[in-house]
Design a protein around this motif. Structure first.
Motif: not given
Length: 152
Positions: A17-24
């Motif tokens: 989820i943190a990665l998806w948030e970082e990637a927009g």
């Protein structure tokens, strides 16, 4: 290569989820936790993560290895689909996205999947160029959708 690809594991949830948030990739109308749980009910082997192997964490000590890439794939018997392709900013340009897409393609082909499609948000030219480089072709189509379950 300082990373490897494997199927998603529940302990990866927060890092993904943190990665998806970082990637927009996250949107207010899609709860990423619910998206993950839904995927784990259908073809969970097609939810892939790239793990930074230079991180000594293997998950056995309760510390989750660093997730640096994801792709969520599916096959409906007619075509395959790719969703949630993301690469950590720190690992962009190293082939992570290409590798997770290639692995998803391999798994889909092994299932007998004859073609793959995906959606890219309008105006995201760099992502379209990436898929162009992988041999994907652009189509002029209109997408429609209907929400059956509201995540709010």
């Amino acid at each position: 290569m300082a990373w490897s690809i494997r199927a998603f594991d529940d302990r990866d949830t927060e890092a993904v989820i943190a990665l998806w948030e970082e990637a927009g990739l996250t949107r207010p109308w899609n709860d990423p936790r619910r998206d993950i749980q839904r995927k784990l009910q259908v073809q969970p082997e097609l939810f892939l993560v790239a793990v930074d192997d230079s991180d000594d964490s293997d998950g056995t000590d309760g510390i989750t290895p660093r997730i640096v890439g994801t792709v969520m794939a599916g096959y409906d018997g007619h075509r395959g689909w790719l969703y949630y392709l993301a690469t950590a900013v720190s690992h962009r340009g190293r082939g992570v996205a290409r590798a997770v897409v290639t692995e998803a393609e391999r798994l889909l082909l092994a299932m007998g999947c004859p073609k793959i499609q995906l959606m890219v948000r309008e105006g995201n030219e760099s992502v379209l160029a990436f898929y162009d480089s992988l041999g994907y072709e652009r189509f002029s189509v209109s997408n429609t959708g209907k929400r059956l379950i509201v995540d709010a």
